[in-house]
Design an enzyme around this catalytic site. Structure first.
Site, short mmCIF file in Angstrom:
data_model
loop_
_atom_site.label_atom_id
_atom_site.label_comp_id
_atom_site.label_asym_id
_atom_site.label_seq_id
_atom_site.Cartn_x
_atom_site.Cartn_y
_atom_site.Cartn_z
N GLY A 44 0.79 -1.23 0.00
CA GLY A 44 0.00 0.00 0.00
C GLY A 44 0.82 1.28 0.00
O GLY A 44 0.27 2.37 0.17
N PRO A 102 5.09 -4.55 -1.85
CA PRO A 102 4.93 -3.38 -2.71
C PRO A 102 4.56 -3.80 -4.13
O PRO A 102 5.09 -4.77 -4.67
CB PRO A 102 6.32 -2.73 -2.68
CG PRO A 102 7.25 -3.88 -2.45
CD PRO A 102 6.50 -4.84 -1.56
N GLY A 103 3.64 -3.10 -4.74
CA GLY A 103 3.30 -3.33 -6.14
C GLY A 103 3.30 -2.00 -6.87
O GLY A 103 4.16 -1.72 -7.70
N ARG A 104 2.33 -1.15 -6.50
CA ARG A 104 2.23 0.19 -7.08
C ARG A 104 3.55 0.96 -6.95
O ARG A 104 3.97 1.66 -7.88
CB ARG A 104 1.11 0.95 -6.37
CG ARG A 104 0.86 2.34 -6.90
CD ARG A 104 0.13 3.22 -5.87
NE ARG A 104 -0.96 2.54 -5.21
CZ ARG A 104 -2.24 2.66 -5.54
NH1 ARG A 104 -2.58 3.43 -6.54
NH2 ARG A 104 -3.17 2.02 -4.85
N TYR A 121 -12.21 5.50 -8.86
CA TYR A 121 -11.72 5.96 -7.56
C TYR A 121 -11.65 7.47 -7.41
O TYR A 121 -11.17 7.97 -6.40
CB TYR A 121 -10.31 5.40 -7.31
CG TYR A 121 -10.20 3.91 -7.30
CD1 TYR A 121 -11.04 3.12 -6.52
CD2 TYR A 121 -9.26 3.26 -8.08
CE1 TYR A 121 -10.94 1.75 -6.51
CE2 TYR A 121 -9.14 1.88 -8.09
CZ TYR A 121 -9.99 1.13 -7.30
OH TYR A 121 -9.88 -0.24 -7.31
N TYR A 142 -2.52 -0.80 -11.90
CA TYR A 142 -3.98 -0.89 -11.98
C TYR A 142 -4.56 -0.16 -13.19
O TYR A 142 -5.73 0.18 -13.19
CB TYR A 142 -4.63 -0.37 -10.69
CG TYR A 142 -4.05 -1.04 -9.47
CD1 TYR A 142 -4.32 -2.38 -9.21
CD2 TYR A 142 -3.19 -0.36 -8.61
CE1 TYR A 142 -3.74 -3.01 -8.11
CE2 TYR A 142 -2.63 -0.98 -7.50
CZ TYR A 142 -2.92 -2.31 -7.27
OH TYR A 142 -2.36 -2.94 -6.18
N ARG A 199 -9.19 4.15 -13.31
CA ARG A 199 -9.03 4.61 -11.94
C ARG A 199 -9.67 5.97 -11.69
O ARG A 199 -10.18 6.23 -10.60
CB ARG A 199 -7.56 4.65 -11.55
CG ARG A 199 -6.91 3.28 -11.46
CD ARG A 199 -5.51 3.35 -10.84
NE ARG A 199 -5.58 3.70 -9.43
CZ ARG A 199 -5.26 4.88 -8.94
NH1 ARG A 199 -4.85 5.86 -9.74
NH2 ARG A 199 -5.35 5.12 -7.64
N CYS A 212 -18.38 6.26 -24.58
CA CYS A 212 -19.72 6.81 -24.48
C CYS A 212 -20.16 6.89 -23.01
O CYS A 212 -21.11 6.25 -22.59
CB CYS A 212 -20.68 5.93 -25.28
SG CYS A 212 -22.29 6.70 -25.53
#
Length: 472
Positions: free
Chosen positions: A281, A324-326, A371, A428, A367, A398
């Site tokens: 995160g 960790p990813g992001r 979000y 993501y 996103r 659209c």
């Protein structure tokens, strides 16, 4: 964020007022709209005479060769960030969170850089297998793993399965028993802490689908059941408190609660669990309002927290892991689009908003719509010299909520044919991309030392029809 409305994003109360025509409070008008805000981009990104280059490749050149839109993945930057986490958290196991972005090439890079891998579906596990990733360095997440997925994980010899329900414990125990195998298990717990961006709340956040509640006693019962199952080897507790986190305050509260349970297990169950996972995160900079910590700072602060809590509880420090990813792939990728139309829309009070429509949108970056996420952008193909103008970069779908960048200052003479690049799209975006409106998903083009290589090819209409079995 505006409340949901059945007719779509733009119909929600306050949808447009939430993004006032003057822009958000943190967005400052730049003195030079052609300048690159380097903190938002991968480490090799440069801009000269208005042309943006990544990995030594100019984006206009990349678009001429590969078309637009395209995701651009900076290999040197990705590897550098992976190494930074590996080196900073040297005493930890660093699991890359594959859900952020996963493909065979990235898995091979991770193996070469010495990281472990977190997967959360049979498909992600298949990518790891295809890439030849060491299965003992794979952790398998998910709140509803199927029997088939668990069977495959056990057969492949994954290093650990993170269990998320009593039903899953029963299923996994049955699978290992039938095959005469043993698998390492971590118990995912809910610590009652939710952390996002700059804030965390430490109460009443157990109403979610993930994990066993510590407060209710379910977490302790899950540990007992795992410990009692012959084919399950209890490794420790797993906690994940949120995403896009910029400080470690939430980790401090969560670590205290998880380590308290860790000590309770030692005392009441009679087993000292060797490991603990603190999740991921860690935040990145999408805009100038974001100020993320570097891996070394995170490692120092989190280690101090764990050491302090272990001393207070008089328990030995477990072997720690993070996910960790992001924070690794997010800044390593940008997306380049071509402008199709530019439209000035009159608003109340004599104000005007400039809508810059590009050849992608919510199908390649959901996103913003999902979000209410903020992004930045820059013109990538030419020098302008025009004064900055507040613009909104939108897609071609659209949907009124098909917005890529809600507010950004672009040169006032932005026009059709310009290339617009958006940084921080590694996490993501491609992994949540869709074929909405039957759009073709863009390619991921790797860049390194002045050369391009295809990581994921652009989809074709044949790909759309590959699963369409209707008779013409």
């Amino acid at each position: 964020m505006p409340t949901a409305h059945p007719s779509g994003w733009a119909h929600a109360d306050g949808a447009l007022r939430a993004n006032r025509p003057g822009g958000p409070h943190w967005l400052r008008e730049p003195s030079d709209p052609d300048a690159l805000v380097t903190s938002l981009w991968s480490q090799t990104a440069t801009k000269a005479d208005g042309v943006l280059s990544v990995g030594g490749v100019s984006l206009p050149e990349l678009v001429r060769e590969h078309g637009s839109p395209a995701y651009v993945l900076d290999e040197a930057d990705f590897r550098s960030r992976a190494r930074a986490f590996r080196d900073a958290f040297g005493a930890y196991d660093v699991y890359y969170a594959g859900k952020a972005f996963l493909c065979t090439t990235v898995v091979r890079w991770l193996a070469e850089e010495g990281l472990s891998l977190d997967v959360c579906s049979g498909g992600e596990l298949a990518v790891a297998e295809r890439a030849g990733f060491p299965m003992e360095r794979v952790g398998f997440h998910g709140n509803n793993k199927t029997v088939a997925e668990l069977e495959r994980a056990v057969e492949l010899g994954v290093g650990r399965v993170i269990v998320d329900s009593f039903h899953e414990i029963e299923r996994l125990a049955s699978v290992t028993s039938e095959r005469g195998r043993t698998v390492g298990v971590m118990v995912r717990v809910t610590a009652g802490v939710e952390a996002h961006t700059h804030e965390y709340i430490a109460t009443a956040h157990e109403d979610q689908k993930f994990g066993f509640s510590i407060a209710s006693g379910d977490a302790l019962e899950a540990v007992r059941r795992v410990h009692a199952a012959p084919g399950l080897r209890l490794l420790g507790l797993h906690s994940h408190i949120g995403s896009q986190i910029f400080d470690t305050s939430g980790f401090e509260v969560a670590a205290r609660r998880v380590l308290t349970l860790h000590a309770q297990v030692s005392e009441e169950v009679g087993v000292e669990m060797p490991e603990m996972d603190l999740g991921g995160g860690f935040g990145i900079a999408y805009t100038t309002q974001d100020d993320p910590s570097d891996p070394a700072q995170l490692a120092t602060e989190i280690t101090k927290i764990v050491q302090h809590e272990c001393r207070a509880l008089r328990v030995a420090e477990p072997r720690l892991s993070i996910e960790p990813g992001r924070a690794i792939v997010g800044p390593s990728m940008c997306t380049v689009y071509e402008v199709g139309t530019v439209k000035e829309v009159a608003l109340d009070g004599g104000l005007v908003r400039t809508y810059v429509s590009v050849d992608g949108g919510m199908s390649d970056n959901i996103r913003t719509a999902l979000y209410d996420a903020d992004y930045s952008a820059t013109i990538a193909s030419r020098v302008s010299g025009s004064a900055p103008a507040l613009a909104r970069v939108v897609g071609k779908h659209c949907e009124a909520g098909d917005i890529v960048v809600k507010d950004e200052f672009l040169p006032g003479d932005v026009r059709p044919g310009d290339l617009v690049a958006v940084p921080g799209t590694g996490a993501y975006c491609r992994s949540m991309a869709s074929n909405y409106n039957h759009a073709l998903r863009p390619p991921v083009i790797g860049v390194r030392d002045g050369k391009t290589f295809t990581v994921l090819r652009r989809e074709t209409e044949a790909d759309l029809f590959a699963t369409d079995v209707g008779v013409l």
